[in-house]
Design an enzyme around this catalytic site. Sequence first.
Site, PDB file in Angstrom:
ATOM      1  N   CYS A  25       0.843  -1.204   0.000  1.00 15.30           N
ATOM      2  CA  CYS A  25       0.000   0.000   0.000  1.00 15.30           C
ATOM      3  C   CYS A  25       0.875   1.249   0.000  1.00 15.30           C
ATOM      4  O   CYS A  25       0.663   2.183  -0.778  1.00 15.30           O
ATOM      5  CB  CYS A  25      -0.922   0.029   1.221  1.00 15.30           C
ATOM      6  SG  CYS A  25      -2.097  -1.334   1.316  1.00 15.30           S
ATOM      7  N   CYS A  90     -16.814  42.598  -1.382  1.00 14.03           N
ATOM      8  CA  CYS A  90     -17.196  42.219  -2.742  1.00 14.03           C
ATOM      9  C   CYS A  90     -16.485  40.946  -3.156  1.00 14.03           C
ATOM     10  O   CYS A  90     -15.691  40.378  -2.401  1.00 14.03           O
ATOM     11  CB  CYS A  90     -16.878  43.342  -3.736  1.00 14.03           C
ATOM     12  SG  CYS A  90     -15.107  43.677  -3.883  1.00 14.03           S
ATOM     13  N   CYS A  93     -12.739  40.755  -2.817  1.00 16.15           N
ATOM     14  CA  CYS A  93     -12.262  40.463  -1.462  1.00 16.15           C
ATOM     15  C   CYS A  93     -12.214  38.954  -1.237  1.00 16.15           C
ATOM     16  O   CYS A  93     -11.269  38.421  -0.656  1.00 16.15           O
ATOM     17  CB  CYS A  93     -13.180  41.098  -0.418  1.00 16.15           C
ATOM     18  SG  CYS A  93     -13.362  42.872  -0.552  1.00 16.15           S
ATOM     19  N   ASP A 497     -33.105   2.285  -6.268  1.00 17.20           N
ATOM     20  CA  ASP A 497     -32.871   0.920  -5.820  1.00 17.20           C
ATOM     21  C   ASP A 497     -34.169   0.404  -5.194  1.00 17.20           C
ATOM     22  O   ASP A 497     -34.870   1.143  -4.504  1.00 17.20           O
ATOM     23  CB  ASP A 497     -31.740   0.910  -4.786  1.00 17.20           C
ATOM     24  CG  ASP A 497     -31.380  -0.495  -4.357  1.00 17.20           C
ATOM     25  OD1 ASP A 497     -31.228  -1.349  -5.242  1.00 17.20           O
ATOM     26  OD2 ASP A 497     -31.266  -0.735  -3.144  1.00 17.20           O
TER      27      ASP A 497
END
Length: 828
Positions: A25, A90, A93, A497
């Site tokens: 891994c 705004c 910013c 399902d």
Amino acid sequence: MTEKVDSRKLQKTEIQVTGMTCTSCAVTIEKGLQDTPGVEKAFVNLASEKAYIEYDPSQTGLATIKKTISDLGYGTATRKSIFPISGMTCASCVARVEQALAGVPGVVLANVNLASEKATVEYVAGVGFADLKRAVAEAGYELGPEAQTLEDVGIAARRETKILRDRFIVAAVLAGAIMVLMLAPSFVGKPYLLWALATPVQFWAGWRFYRGAWGALKHRTADMNTLIAVGTSAAYLYSVVALLFPALFAGAGIMVELYFDTSAMIIALILLGRFLEARARGQTSDAIKKLIGIQPRTALVIRDGQEVAVPVDDVQVGDLILVRPGERVPVDGVVAEGYSSIDESMITGESIPVEKKTGDEVVGATINKTGSFKFKATKVGKDTTLAQIIRLVEEAQGSKAPIQRLADIIASYFVPIVIGIATVTFVVWYFLGPSPSLTFAFLNFVAVLIIACPCALGLATPTAIMVGTGKGAENGVLIRSAESLERAHQVTTVLLDKTGTLTRGEPKVTDIVAVPPLSQEEVLQLAASAEYGSEHPLGEAILKAASEKKLELSPARDFNAIPGYGVAVSIKEREVLLGNLRLMKDRGLSLNGLEKQANRLWEEGKTVMFLGADSQVMGIIALADTVKPGAKEVVKELKRMGIEPVMITGDNRRTAEAIAHEIGIDRILAEVLPDYKAQEVKKLQAEGKVVAMVGDGINDAPALAQADVGIAIGTGTDIAVETGDIVLISGDLSGIVTAISLSRRTIRTIRQNLFWAFAYNTVLIPVAAGVLFLFFGKSGVPAGARFILGDYGFLNPILAAVAMAASSLTVVLNSLRLRRFRPAKIGS
């Protein structure tokens, strides 16, 4: 010749990796990271479960590195926090704060929401609050600490609103006095009195604009504060120079004019707009506030046989808690003693009280309606269902929808373009305009700067997203991100399902067919023995039927679950098979003439399980699942909305068709093994359909992930279903309709907001630049419009400030209309 990398430009970080089980891994992750462009070095330690990485931030970032690890099938342990931000005005910013936070080493992702004034930051271990605060401060804004309790939410916003109110009141009083004095007859010292009144408005009430503009200038950019600071400063400083050095203007033959009223009134009006906007924006988070408000303060805990009232924060897992009629359940838990009905509407949206008995789960903040009961606490503090809902809603409100990207891109160029337009306007009117050209040039310059409104662009999407996600939570629909909310409006097909979604998922044994010499009880006894310990709904139903008949089970060995087919076990030294027809045929078992009975049961829509032993089928057990209440009505409503409902199931086609016919579904995908559900989603997408998959979030995880929108059915207190884009808390299928309807309404509101923001700026910036002079310059403006456009078509800068404030407020108020959204009354 290999190029040497300058190590001083590289950043080092370490990331906690989850899901590793062996050395291979670690090797896989290491190789994957090393192959990522921009990553210079990568080392993964299995023992510490950490990845140590050196990377070039100009080529890649932690978000890409995290995605690489995720794509390899592993997880990363990052933390996500929400911080209040003050000082933003705004969209520019927002971009600057996001850039500042993203630049902090260790930050994976930063999303800033202008509407809620919050930053959602995902970061790795080692990143401190001080690092984030410093970065934001350098950008010209203030980062507040992460809320530690639910009551902390909104305190900073209320403080900011009060500051705006106080500064507006002072600015309005002084600006009003200036306006009156401007109309009064001239007297000795009048100009200096005007100057004295305008100065505190400019530099005290308007200080926030200078602070914001300076922060932007330090980063070589500009924002809304820049426009206001430059525009009002131009009017103020022009007036100061005209007052102190009138000879400069007289020598050039220019009439001396003072514009203290203009600068002061513009600041007062913009502060008024900001104050009203802040109040309106506060209402966009009403849903969160309601959820916070229903949290009980105390709990009646039984300790040493005594009832003790303790703060809810002091409740521990395992505490035994008493709840009387009319009281709220303080935390999540399981009923230990007593019986009652509980109103869960504030969590699930369901108005009908739910009966609770010993062993049933109860959810914190719900209301006990009838009897008293005692329960054991299982989840407290930030782990309760209510806290999880609040966290998920806040994270969704802090995320960005794809539709916002266009607004963000435009906003990033908006302010510099406006400053350029204002400068060109001044030059054109000064050199080519009529007399007094300086006055016209100056007023048009200020009007262009003031009327431009990137605020409306910045608020168009997040305000609607906040209200939309909040309304979803109020109605038992948790929308995990703004992207999910946006995608849901495009859905053309809903894939449902069958088991556990359309049906209750609690089948019952309805028929038993035995092949002599076995009796029905012996068939059931063998089947139950084979399914002993099973967690599959069909197995549990068989065990329940055997229990009701008080049958004694035989011990089974060598249990082997065969996914999609059934089980094989060893009972009394012979192999017993229990499963579907395919399992019997694959193993070559004789059906003993049971085909006719099986066909009859299938035609009735029942699930047929064959019991096989000694190379032949020994019996049949039929089970029937019941359709969930309202499923038929939901399917009908989806069709009315133009959405195709499709059922997917692992059951045989005849069983699936019986259920589908009952609820009105025309298209069926039957006999689909669990591993192939995601493939069926891909096939539907290949047909050009936008697919929403509805499932339980566990068995259907791959299909939910593959779908354009994954809708997970919540179960009890487990609402944080990671695989679902949308979670239906109560499991009520009407939530599907609610989610899609809410998405459509929200996106429609966003489009209206964006249209208004673009149209406003597109139309009014040219008006402020004086383009109407071309139409009215000679003939003059009609009398009815002179208050707005003067004699020649020039917009008064003060009215430009009114228009700018109204623009932002209009967007917020339009988003607030979403609060009137009501789910469809399905079945009524």
